[in-house]
Design an enzyme around this catalytic site. Structure first.
Site, PDB file in Angstrom:
ATOM      1  CE  LYS A 162       8.223  -6.754  -6.514  1.00  0.00           C
ATOM      2  NZ  LYS A 162       8.807  -5.556  -7.137  1.00  0.00           N
ATOM      3  CG  ASP A 187       5.543  -4.084  -5.879  1.00  0.00           C
ATOM      4  OD1 ASP A 187       4.519  -4.224  -6.560  1.00  0.00           O
ATOM      5  OD2 ASP A 187       6.676  -4.029  -6.380  1.00  0.00           O
TER       6      ASP A 187
HETATM    7  N1  GLU Z   1       8.467  -2.197  -5.609  1.00  0.00           N
HETATM    8  C1  GLU Z   1       9.269  -1.256  -6.311  1.00  0.00           C
HETATM    9  C2  GLU Z   1       9.798  -1.836  -7.614  1.00  0.00           C
HETATM   10  O1  GLU Z   1       9.263  -2.775  -8.158  1.00  0.00           O
HETATM   11  C3  GLU Z   1      10.362  -0.684  -5.433  1.00  0.00           C
HETATM   12  C4  GLU Z   1      11.306  -1.680  -4.857  1.00  0.00           C
HETATM   13  C5  GLU Z   1      12.204  -1.124  -3.782  1.00  0.00           C
HETATM   14  O2  GLU Z   1      12.110   0.051  -3.499  1.00  0.00           O
HETATM   15  O3  GLU Z   1      12.969  -1.908  -3.224  1.00  0.00           O
HETATM   16  O4  GLU Z   1      10.720  -1.331  -8.177  1.00  0.00           O
END
Ligand code: GLU
Length: 428
Positions: free
Chosen positions: A106, A146
């Site tokens: 993240k 996100d």
């Molecule tokens: N931000 C989204 C999540 O928390 C997607 C993450 C992604 O696609 O890598 O699942």
């Protein structure tokens, strides 16, 4: 942030509890309790008024035993290293439970994106890549959008990375705009996946979806498409959505007992998720306080905003009519509230299972970007439906076989898969 509301404490405690139930090997526990790698950068950006402002950014790679680390970048004023650590950890479990060959990561930037001009936002995105790029790549770590980040921002970031690499590398980032390396279905994917898990849960509970009611928290990307899909795929009725009002700095709940119209609400919502109150009221929406959604007499509750919103203070407000709590957001339920939920007859679809549709579609996007060959929307959504169904089934089977709470079962499935990959690679 106190220990009680620190999401990383929540992520570690959830992990510890299941690791104990599984009698997980000590070395495996030590590796998985903490991220493998953490980066923190200063991001100097020239603002429109000519001054330089220093922002702070993070990238945390929790685990990459099953494949390249994967996860979004949040642009949020209250971002901290610990929120990013928690979200990176949940990404590892999310990719494992969805059974896609990716690990967990993240990123974050400490900023309220609504305070930036378009130019400032673009420079900040490019600066983030300049700081992080050596540790990113289609085979290393693949960011995505996100909270607070958009497809356009992913497009700038992909461009910056490609410039640094000296070649077009669309597979370095997902959630890109259509026509700029993005995948059909990606915008709707998380909300769509949430509804697939609700559909499967209803099937398991022997309840017909037609005419069932839901209340949702949030009206960003996840809730907007969850609401649309709930109505269009399941024939249900969403009566409330709650969302943050940027000007008033509080949340409000927007209700229509005969059912909200997500497309209309979308048309009066700004890019940061604030609904125009005047237009909503003029169209028959009742406006109440931000927590009102939680107390509605509905069949299904969908928290689809941020972490830590269902707590021991408000969990008692949940109506006896509620049969399913589908966690569209990451970490919406605190440990204390979770204990209280276990004592009630509510079927919980845990976050990293419920909202895995986004990253699953990101995986499809990455595959398409790497091949430079793109699929039709129907093909994407059919594959997504199947992946989400399989993930739900794997967790439900684990829960039934071992008599586990759904969250613990999801952890059990995910941890076992990551442990296996670490063993096969000879890490332990
Ligand atoms: N931000 C989204 C999540 O928390 C997607 C993450 C992604 O696609 O890598 O699942």
């Amino acid at each position: 942030m106190t220990r009680e509301n620190n999401p990383f404490t929540l992520a570690q405690t959830q992990f510890d509890q299941v690791a104990e139930q599984m009698h997980l090997d000590e070395a495996v526990r030590s590796i998985l309790r903490w991220p493998l790698r953490e980066f923190r950068f200063q991001l100097p950006v020239r603002m429109d008024d000519g001054t330089i402002k220093i922002f702070f950014g993070f990238r945390v790679q929790h685990n990459d035993a099953r494949g390249p680390a994967k996860g979004g970048i949040r642009f949020a004023a209250n971002e901290t290293l610990d929120t990013v650590r928690a979200l990176a950890t949940w990404m590892t479990w999310k990719c494992a439970v969805a059974d896609i060959p990716l690990g967990g990561a993240k990123g974050g930037v400490v900023v309220d994106p609504a305070t930036l001009s378009i130019g400032e936002k673009e420079r900040l995105c490019r600066e983030w890549i300049d700081a992080a790029w050596k540790n990113l790549g289609p085979r290393n770590d693949v960011p995505a959008p996100d909270v607070g980040s958009t497809a356009q921002m992913m497009g700038w970031m992909m461009d910056e990375y490609s410039k640094l690499q000296g070649e077009y590398v669309p597979g370095v980032i997902t959630g890109k705009p259509i026509g700029g390396g993005g995948s059909e279905g990606r915008t709707a994917a998380t909300g769509f996946g949430v509804i697939v898990t609700i559909r499967e849960a209803l099937k398991h509970l022997g309840i017909s979806p037609t005419g069932k009611t839901a209340a949702m928290q949030g009206f960003g990307n996840v809730a907007q498409y969850a609401a649309l899909t709930f109505i269009e795929m399941l024939g249900g009725r969403v009566i409330s959505v709650s969302c943050w009002d940027r000007e008033d700095k509080v949340a409000y709940t927007y209700t229509r007992e005969d059912g909200i119209d997500p497309r209309f609400l979308q048309s009066i919502t700004d890019q940061y998720g604030t609904i125009d109150q005047e237009q909503a009221r003029a169209n028959g929406y009742q406006i109440e306080n931000g927590e009102a959604w939680l107390g509605k007499d509905v069949d299904i509750l969908v928290p689809a905003a941020i972490e830590g919103v269902i707590t021991d203070y408000n969990v008692a407000q949940i109506s006896p009519q509620v049969k399913i709590l589908a966690e569209g957001a990451n970490g919406p339920t605190t440990l204390e509230a979770d204990e209280l939920l276990k004592q009630r007859d509510i079927f919980v679809i845990p976050d990293f299972l419920c909202n895995a549709g986004g990253v699953t579609c990101s995986y499809f996007e990455q595959v398409q970007s790497d091949m430079n060959y793109y699929w039709e929307e129907e093909e994407v959504l059919t594959k997504l439906d199947q992946k989400m169904r399989n993930a739900f089934r794997a967790v439900l089977t684990m829960a039934m076989d071992r008599g586990l709470y759904m969250r613990d079962a999801a952890y059990w499935v995910a941890i076992a898969r990551v442990e296996r990959a670490m063993r096969l690679r000879g890490w332990i």
